[in-house]
Design a protein around this motif. Structure first.
Motif, PDB file in Angstrom:
ATOM      1  N   VAL A  61       0.854  -1.180   0.000  1.00 28.33           N
ATOM      2  CA  VAL A  61       0.000   0.000   0.000  1.00 28.33           C
ATOM      3  C   VAL A  61       0.888   1.228   0.000  1.00 28.33           C
ATOM      4  O   VAL A  61       1.710   1.403   0.915  1.00 28.33           O
ATOM      5  CB  VAL A  61      -0.925   0.022   1.242  1.00 28.33           C
ATOM      6  N   GLY A  62       0.760   2.037  -1.007  1.00 23.77           N
ATOM      7  CA  GLY A  62       1.534   3.277  -1.059  1.00 23.77           C
ATOM      8  C   GLY A  62       3.033   3.063  -0.996  1.00 23.77           C
ATOM      9  O   GLY A  62       3.746   3.851  -0.395  1.00 23.77           O
ATOM     10  N   GLY A  63       3.518   1.988  -1.588  1.00 27.47           N
ATOM     11  CA  GLY A  63       4.945   1.722  -1.597  1.00 27.47           C
ATOM     12  C   GLY A  63       5.460   1.017  -0.351  1.00 27.47           C
ATOM     13  O   GLY A  63       6.632   0.692  -0.255  1.00 27.47           O
ATOM     14  N   HIS A  64       4.571   0.773   0.624  1.00 31.98           N
ATOM     15  CA  HIS A  64       4.967   0.083   1.855  1.00 31.98           C
ATOM     16  C   HIS A  64       4.462  -1.352   1.802  1.00 31.98           C
ATOM     17  O   HIS A  64       3.318  -1.603   1.435  1.00 31.98           O
ATOM     18  CB  HIS A  64       4.396   0.782   3.088  1.00 31.98           C
ATOM     19  N   VAL A  65       5.313  -2.275   2.199  1.00 39.19           N
ATOM     20  CA  VAL A  65       4.955  -3.689   2.221  1.00 39.19           C
ATOM     21  C   VAL A  65       4.676  -4.097   3.657  1.00 39.19           C
ATOM     22  O   VAL A  65       5.448  -3.794   4.565  1.00 39.19           O
ATOM     23  CB  VAL A  65       6.102  -4.550   1.645  1.00 39.19           C
ATOM     24  N   VAL A  66       3.550  -4.783   3.862  1.00 36.44           N
ATOM     25  CA  VAL A  66       3.232  -5.353   5.171  1.00 36.44           C
ATOM     26  C   VAL A  66       2.782  -6.789   4.980  1.00 36.44           C
ATOM     27  O   VAL A  66       2.291  -7.168   3.913  1.00 36.44           O
ATOM     28  CB  VAL A  66       2.158  -4.544   5.939  1.00 36.44           C
ATOM     29  N   TYR A  67       2.974  -7.563   6.019  1.00 38.01           N
ATOM     30  CA  TYR A  67       2.597  -8.969   6.027  1.00 38.01           C
ATOM     31  C   TYR A  67       1.569  -9.175   7.131  1.00 38.01           C
ATOM     32  O   TYR A  67       1.787  -8.768   8.271  1.00 38.01           O
ATOM     33  CB  TYR A  67       3.811  -9.851   6.335  1.00 38.01           C
ATOM     34  N   SER A  68       0.461  -9.811   6.798  1.00 39.25           N
ATOM     35  CA  SER A  68      -0.536 -10.171   7.804  1.00 39.25           C
ATOM     36  C   SER A  68       0.082 -11.214   8.737  1.00 39.25           C
ATOM     37  O   SER A  68       0.724 -12.164   8.279  1.00 39.25           O
ATOM     38  CB  SER A  68      -1.764 -10.751   7.105  1.00 39.25           C
ATOM     39  N   LEU A  69      -0.122 -11.050  10.029  1.00 35.85           N
ATOM     40  CA  LEU A  69       0.409 -12.020  10.985  1.00 35.85           C
ATOM     41  C   LEU A  69      -0.171 -13.404  10.709  1.00 35.85           C
ATOM     42  O   LEU A  69       0.530 -14.409  10.812  1.00 35.85           O
ATOM     43  CB  LEU A  69       0.126 -11.585  12.421  1.00 35.85           C
ATOM     44  N   ASP A  70      -1.445 -13.469  10.310  1.00 37.92           N
ATOM     45  CA  ASP A  70      -2.045 -14.761   9.965  1.00 37.92           C
ATOM     46  C   ASP A  70      -1.309 -15.419   8.804  1.00 37.92           C
ATOM     47  O   ASP A  70      -1.055 -16.625   8.830  1.00 37.92           O
ATOM     48  CB  ASP A  70      -3.517 -14.595   9.601  1.00 37.92           C
ATOM     49  N   ASP A  71      -0.953 -14.635   7.779  1.00 38.16           N
ATOM     50  CA  ASP A  71      -0.229 -15.187   6.628  1.00 38.16           C
ATOM     51  C   ASP A  71       1.178 -15.628   7.014  1.00 38.16           C
ATOM     52  O   ASP A  71       1.670 -16.651   6.536  1.00 38.16           O
ATOM     53  CB  ASP A  71      -0.161 -14.167   5.490  1.00 38.16           C
ATOM     54  N   VAL A  72       1.823 -14.867   7.882  1.00 37.50           N
ATOM     55  CA  VAL A  72       3.160 -15.232   8.353  1.00 37.50           C
ATOM     56  C   VAL A  72       3.098 -16.547   9.121  1.00 37.50           C
ATOM     57  O   VAL A  72       3.899 -17.465   8.894  1.00 37.50           O
ATOM     58  CB  VAL A  72       3.772 -14.110   9.224  1.00 37.50           C
ATOM     59  N   GLN A  73       2.130 -16.657  10.023  1.00 37.58           N
ATOM     60  CA  GLN A  73       2.002 -17.886  10.812  1.00 37.58           C
ATOM     61  C   GLN A  73       1.633 -19.079   9.943  1.00 37.58           C
ATOM     62  O   GLN A  73       2.125 -20.185  10.165  1.00 37.58           O
ATOM     63  CB  GLN A  73       0.991 -17.677  11.934  1.00 37.58           C
ATOM     64  N   ALA A  74       0.800 -18.862   8.929  1.00 37.85           N
ATOM     65  CA  ALA A  74       0.450 -19.952   8.003  1.00 37.85           C
ATOM     66  C   ALA A  74       1.682 -20.409   7.230  1.00 37.85           C
ATOM     67  O   ALA A  74       1.897 -21.606   7.028  1.00 37.85           O
ATOM     68  CB  ALA A  74      -0.652 -19.504   7.042  1.00 37.85           C
ATOM     69  N   PHE A  75       2.499 -19.447   6.784  1.00 38.16           N
ATOM     70  CA  PHE A  75       3.722 -19.792   6.071  1.00 38.16           C
ATOM     71  C   PHE A  75       4.663 -20.575   6.990  1.00 38.16           C
ATOM     72  O   PHE A  75       5.247 -21.587   6.588  1.00 38.16           O
ATOM     73  CB  PHE A  75       4.411 -18.534   5.540  1.00 38.16           C
ATOM     74  N   GLU A  76       4.804 -20.117   8.228  1.00 38.25           N
ATOM     75  CA  GLU A  76       5.652 -20.829   9.192  1.00 38.25           C
ATOM     76  C   GLU A  76       5.155 -22.254   9.389  1.00 38.25           C
ATOM     77  O   GLU A  76       5.955 -23.203   9.391  1.00 38.25           O
ATOM     78  CB  GLU A  76       5.675 -20.083  10.527  1.00 38.25           C
ATOM     79  N   ALA A  77       3.852 -22.425   9.534  1.00 39.76           N
ATOM     80  CA  ALA A  77       3.281 -23.769   9.735  1.00 39.76           C
ATOM     81  C   ALA A  77       3.537 -24.661   8.530  1.00 39.76           C
ATOM     82  O   ALA A  77       3.779 -25.858   8.686  1.00 39.76           O
ATOM     83  CB  ALA A  77       1.786 -23.661  10.019  1.00 39.76           C
ATOM     84  N   SER A  78       3.517 -24.079   7.328  1.00 36.78           N
ATOM     85  CA  SER A  78       3.744 -24.872   6.119  1.00 36.78           C
ATOM     86  C   SER A  78       5.201 -25.322   6.000  1.00 36.78           C
ATOM     87  O   SER A  78       5.492 -26.232   5.235  1.00 36.78           O
ATOM     88  CB  SER A  78       3.351 -24.080   4.879  1.00 36.78           C
ATOM     89  N   ARG A  79       6.084 -24.695   6.745  1.00 33.40           N
ATOM     90  CA  ARG A  79       7.502 -25.016   6.669  1.00 33.40           C
ATOM     91  C   ARG A  79       7.976 -25.977   7.754  1.00 33.40           C
ATOM     92  O   ARG A  79       9.135 -26.367   7.783  1.00 33.40           O
ATOM     93  CB  ARG A  79       8.357 -23.734   6.787  1.00 33.40           C
ATOM     94  N   VAL A  80       7.067 -26.377   8.641  1.00 34.70           N
ATOM     95  CA  VAL A  80       7.424 -27.293   9.738  1.00 34.70           C
ATOM     96  C   VAL A  80       7.808 -28.644   9.158  1.00 34.70           C
ATOM     97  O   VAL A  80       7.131 -29.180   8.292  1.00 34.70           O
ATOM     98  CB  VAL A  80       6.236 -27.442  10.737  1.00 34.70           C
ATOM     99  N   ARG A  81       8.923 -29.142   9.607  1.00 37.29           N
ATOM    100  CA  ARG A  81       9.426 -30.431   9.138  1.00 37.29           C
ATOM    101  C   ARG A  81       9.603 -31.385  10.320  1.00 37.29           C
ATOM    102  O   ARG A  81       9.869 -30.969  11.433  1.00 37.29           O
ATOM    103  CB  ARG A  81      10.787 -30.278   8.434  1.00 37.29           C
ATOM    104  N   GLY A  82       9.502 -32.685  10.022  1.00 38.15           N
ATOM    105  CA  GLY A  82       9.780 -33.677  11.046  1.00 38.15           C
ATOM    106  C   GLY A  82       8.613 -34.078  11.743  1.00 38.15           C
ATOM    107  O   GLY A  82       7.946 -34.518  12.382  1.00 38.15           O
TER     108      GLY A  82
END
Length: 82
Positions: A61-82
């Motif tokens: 938005v207006g040249g600024h990038v932000v990440y939704s905490l929900d999207d960050v946590q979903a990405f983290e969960a998708s990277r869990v291994r083991g």
């Protein structure tokens, strides 16, 4: 910086845990610097990931990038291994 905005209603129910179907009481966002600190990565790495279309979803938005905490946590969960 990290931004969390509470909904307009402030009731005792606000304190109770809610299911995803009931909605969130806060919407939180992390900027590039916050996320790079959280993951101990260079901000340039996040920039490269956006260019390569990898990493969590983001909002620009207006040249600024932000990440939704929900999207960050979903990405983290998708990277869990083991």
């Amino acid at each position: 910086h990290s931004q969390c905005h509470e909904d307009e209603m402030h009731t005792a129910e606000h304190q109770k845990p809610r299911s995803a179907a009931e909605g969130q009481s806060e919407v939180c966002h992390l900027d590039q610097r916050d996320l790079s600190r959280r993951w101990k990565l260079s901000p340039r790495t996040l920039e490269r990931w956006r260019w390569l279309k990898i990493g969590p979803r983001y909002i620009k938005v207006g040249g600024h990038v932000v990440y939704s905490l929900d999207d960050v946590q979903a990405f983290e969960a998708s990277r869990v291994r083991g």
